[in-house]
Design an enzyme around this catalytic site. Structure first.
Site, PDB file in Angstrom:
ATOM      1  N   GLU A  58      18.829  55.002  22.189  1.00 37.84           N
ATOM      2  CA  GLU A  58      17.988  53.834  21.894  1.00 37.84           C
ATOM      3  C   GLU A  58      17.252  54.017  20.566  1.00 37.84           C
ATOM      4  OE1 GLU A  58      15.602  52.857  25.352  1.00 37.84           O
ATOM      5  OE2 GLU A  58      17.378  52.238  26.455  1.00 37.84           O
ATOM      6  N   GLU A  87      23.481  54.562  30.066  1.00 39.96           N
ATOM      7  CA  GLU A  87      22.276  54.623  30.899  1.00 39.96           C
ATOM      8  C   GLU A  87      22.214  53.376  31.781  1.00 39.96           C
ATOM      9  OE1 GLU A  87      18.777  56.128  28.798  1.00 39.96           O
ATOM     10  OE2 GLU A  87      17.529  54.888  30.101  1.00 39.96           O
TER      11      GLU A  87
HETATM   12  C1  GAL Z   1      15.342  53.946  28.751  1.00 38.15           C
HETATM   13  C2  GAL Z   1      15.201  55.215  27.933  1.00 38.15           C
HETATM   14  C3  GAL Z   1      14.893  56.390  28.815  1.00 38.15           C
HETATM   15  C4  GAL Z   1      13.787  56.052  29.761  1.00 38.15           C
HETATM   16  C5  GAL Z   1      14.179  54.855  30.575  1.00 38.15           C
HETATM   17  C6  GAL Z   1      13.167  54.461  31.624  1.00 38.15           C
HETATM   18  O1  GAL Z   1      15.283  52.809  27.980  1.00 38.15           O
HETATM   19  O2  GAL Z   1      16.387  55.467  27.246  1.00 38.15           O
HETATM   20  O3  GAL Z   1      14.527  57.498  28.033  1.00 38.15           O
HETATM   21  O4  GAL Z   1      12.644  55.795  29.026  1.00 38.15           O
HETATM   22  O5  GAL Z   1      14.340  53.773  29.694  1.00 38.15           O
HETATM   23  O6  GAL Z   1      13.589  53.289  32.276  1.00 38.15           O
END
Ligand code: GAL
Length: 807
Positions: A424, A501
């Site tokens: 991100e 993710e």
């Molecule tokens: C994502 C991020 C992670 C964590 C997660 C929590 O956007 O890449 O590191 O912060 O959100 O939902």
């Protein structure tokens, strides 16, 4: 299937030539000595501590790996903020005094740090060696020119984690990974100097290419050879190749090709490992040797059909995790990491993302051994930061070096199948992001072309996303955004897809908000006046997630429904310290984990197990202690069966079966105390039963070690589960007694925990409240053989005693 190709057993000597080497060192092979013992530590920044004569006798004596933050007290005022775990940072110094024996005169000395958080500076005998800002990089310094042979030497390390916040999660502080002292002959294999690839694999043979970089500091020796041998898992040599090294230069890279016939392939089900033994031999004597793991496997990311390993289509069922080990903090404990990975593997996980930084080397060794596919990630930000003091301030000077070092260190691991250049990355919204992405991809490809490169992107389909559309990535990584999956093939024609993710569902172990089919999207956004829970809990039904995420079942379904989806990395496998979304302080650790911080699975663990493994699963929840008249939703996760019947005190409440795309069944039950029993059937035959019972008053403590015999090596751990049970041994689901632990004999308490996200008792404490009936005490070997007596006491409860053995 790759074409069968016969390879000539060939040796290629690359462009350099080698200086001659003196034979007087021919007797000594490389020594890699663990250098963790007996360091002096001081929290603070005294003047002159880099000087060898500095008086450090009052400093604390300890063994590495060490994380000073985890020893501290939780406070919302700690500069790391609750997002960073609410524990202290600061500046600390380490010093170690050691002698070098006369017998080692003429050898080269190096010191290897697997990781120091962060911004470390080092001195040997007052001579400045250098600095390393990025706390996740592994690095080496040469000590040779500054050592006192036959005398005392002092290495001094200043660690600066005072500029905060510098992380979006708990980082830990200190020399939190292992340290090694390396002694070599002046003609030696370079640091990370062996690179092994498998360019051609068929059922009948595998071609293994080994590229070795050798350095030489001496003159005049002949009869040198580089001998490279491949051993199978039993130690039998299955391929060998020798190359003479008798030309002239101080650095030489040699490529050898070896053939392994009938290769035993490495896979997630059968992680078979060979090893490559590289030796420099002078006049028949080994003068240096290095061992490299080798897993023979091939894989492919297909734009239409997703991932395949060794020609077999499969999905990557992965999790993202941060590096902390719960109550042990960031200090690497191999057994704690192994336990994390073993529990994930048992749930059916076959993939792991090292979010969002290079991991401890042990993690990759374990993934090689356990058969877990790794997405190895370099950065959480580039030029534009996410926190005032994060990596962006070091970017210009350090990114090339840090990225190169990660690739060099990790490129031999068969488990590593994806490189990620970032998570991100804010620069994805600048046009300059594309240029940086191309630069980074160029750096990676100059060192390894055998794995695809991705970046974990937000809104990749947005034309504004410069990294997604840079043309640099081999594999498009989606973070969340499941609604956009359908349009992926038209947005990225010909490109493969990975869900880098997913999910970000929120759960507190043992807490249930009903009705279970009403969804909480927390923290509430926009005009929503929805209240979150006043006790800082989230529901452990799969009915709570963040606005940018999904429920577990929804994210899983999205991956299953899209054939081009190579797999997913769920946020997260384990809870971690910091980022206590959706709550502010007093919350100080995450709710995202499938397993809580103490290592107790939340119910959703069994959903994955029922889908991803062949183990027969039937898991029902919640607990059965409610108020008469309550309406309680009972869920079951099951497999290997076509229906499940629920009985309350012997009376059937009906059978349920999963509809396509559903991963659980549910009954809405008018509560009455007693016994709730589920029975699963296949073709009418009983497959499995599961029972929960109403617990009576808390009566006694039960201690259940994960291993009752541990190694007496000063490092090994036993994780002892602590249960508060009633007179019949039923877990009391809301028990919260304060339990005192006492450990005597050949071990000590390394930490205690309970998985409660708002518990502010510091982790080294010997007193810990149970949380929803459970607690954890981690017992560590003190290095001596013998018995370890563990005792747990609490007011109003029968105590518990167990003996562990350290051998
Ligand atoms: C994502 C991020 C992670 C964590 C997660 C929590 O956007 O890449 O590191 O912060 O959100 O939902």
């Amino acid at each position: 299937m790759l074409p069968v190709k016969k390879f000539v057993f060939s040796t290629i000597i690359l462009s350099f030539s080698l200086f001659c080497v003196n034979t007087s060192f021919a007797q000594s092979a490389r020594l890699k000595e663990n250098f963790d013992a007996q360091w002096r530590f001081h929290l603070g920044d005294p003047v002159g501590a880099e000087q060898p004569g500095y008086d450090d006798h009052s400093w604390r004596l300890l063994n590495l790996p060490h994380d000073w933050s985890i020893e501290g007290t939780f406070s919302r005022d700690n500069p790391a903020t609750p997002g960073g775990g609410a524990l202290p940072g600061g500046v600390g110094w380490y010093r170690k005094t050691f002698t070098v024996s006369e017998a080692d005169r003429g050898k080269l000395f190096f010191i290897d740090f697997d990781g120091v958080y962060m911004d470390s500076r080092m001195w040997i005998n007052g001579h400045y060696l250098g600095e390393r800002p990025y706390g996740y990089s592994s690095f080496e310094y040469e000590l040779t020119p500054y050592l006192h042979i036959g005398g005392k030497n002092v290495i001094a390390v200043r660690v600066d984690n005072s500029h905060q916040p510098n992380s979006r999660w708990y980082s830990g502080s200190g020399i939190y990974r292992n340290v090694w002292l390396i002694k070599t002959h002046p003609c030696y294999i370079d640091h990370w100097g062996v690179y092994v690839t498998t360019p051609h694999i068929t059922n009948n043979e595998a071609v293994v290419r080994v590229q070795t970089t050798i350095r030489n500091r001496l003159g005049s020796t002949r009869n040198l050879q580089l001998q490279t041998r491949i051993e199978d898992a039993t130690g039998k040599t299955v391929a060998e190749n020798s190359v003479p090294l008798d030309a002239k230069a101080d650095s030489l890279t040699v490529a050898q090709q070896l053939q392994v016939s009938d290769p035993h392939l490495w896979s997630t089900d059968d992680p078979y490992l060979y090893r490559v033994v590289s030796r420099i031999v002078a006049n028949g004597q080994t003068i240096d040797d290095v061992i490299t793991p080798l897993g023979i496997r091939y894989f492919h990311f297909d734009p239409r059909t997703g991932f395949s390993l060794n020609g077999k289509p499969m999905k990557i069922w992965g999790v993202c995790d941060h590096h902390d080990l719960g109550c042990l903090g960031a200090a690497i404990h191999e057994r704690a990491l192994e336990r994390q990975l073993q529990m994930l593997k048992k749930m059916g996980v076959n993939g792991f993302r090292t979010s969002h930084n290079p991991p401890a080397p042990e993690l990759l060794d374990l993934c090689d051994k356990l058969g877990i596919l790794v997405m190895d990630e370099a950065f959480d930000c580039w030029k534009r930061g996410k926190n005032p003091y994060d990596y962006h301030i070091y970017w210009d000077q350090w990114h090339r070096r840090d990225l190169e070092d990660m690739i060099r260190r990790d490129r031999n691991h068969p488990s590593v199948i994806i490189w990620s250049i970032g998570n991100e990355i804010p620069d994805q919204w600048d046009s300059a992001g594309a240029d940086i992405a191309r630069e980074l991809v160029g750096i990676v490809k100059s060192l390894d072309t055998t794995r695809p490169i991705t970046s974990a992107l937000n809104d990749p389909e947005s034309p504004r996303n410069s990294i997604a559309h840079s043309g640099a990535l081999d594999l498009i990584g989606y973070n969340y955004d499941v609604g956009a999956y359908d349009h992926f093939p038209e947005n990225f024609p010909g490109m493969p897809f990975i869900a880098t993710e997913t999910t970000s569902a929120l759960e507190t172990r043992g807490h249930y908000d009903m009705p279970s089919d009403s969804i909480r999207v927390w923290p509430p956004r926009g005009n929503s006046h929805e209240k979150m829970n006043s006790d800082y809990t989230c529901s452990a039904y799969d009915n709570c997630c963040v606005p940018w995420g999904n429920l577990h079942e929804d994210a899983l379904r999205a991956i299953m429904d899209h054939p081009f989806a190579s797999g997913m990395f769920i946020w997260t496998g384990w809870d971690y310290l910091g980022e206590p979304t959706p709550y502010p302080w007093p919350a100080r650790s995450s709710y995202f984990g499938i397993i809580d911080l103490a290592g107790f699975p939340k119910d959703i663990y069994y959903m994955y197990q029922s889908v991803w493994t062949q183990d027969t699963v039937l898991h029902i929840f919640p607990h059965w202690n409610w108020k008469p008249g309550d309406s309680v939703d009972v869920w079951a996760f099951y497999n290997h069966a076509d229906e499940v019947e629920l009985f309350l005190n012997g009376k059937s409440l009906g059978k349920r079966h999963k509809e396509p795309g559903q991963f659980h069944v549910m009954w809405r039950v008018a509560y009455e105390p007693g016994e709730l029993k589920a029975v699963s059937y296949h073709n009418g035959q009983l497959v499995k039963t599961a029972v929960v019972r109403t617990a009576g008053a808390p009566y006694r403590i039960e201690l259940i070690p994960d291993r009752s015999e541990i190694h007496a090596d000063g490092r090994d751990l036993s994780f002892v589960t602590v249960k508060v049970v009633d007179q019949h041994g039923t877990l009391v689901p809301d028990a919260d007694q304060l339990i005192h632990f006492d450990v005597q004999g050949a071990g000590f308490i390394a930490g205690t925990d309970n998985g409660n996200e708002i518990d502010h008792t510091s982790f080294p404490s010997h007193d810990r409240h149970a949380f929803n009936g459970l607690a954890l005490v981690v017992v560590q070997s003190d290095g001596k053989k013998g018995t370890i007596q563990v005792k747990a006491t609490a007011e109003g409860l029968q105590p518990a005693f167990i003996n562990l053995s350290a051998q």
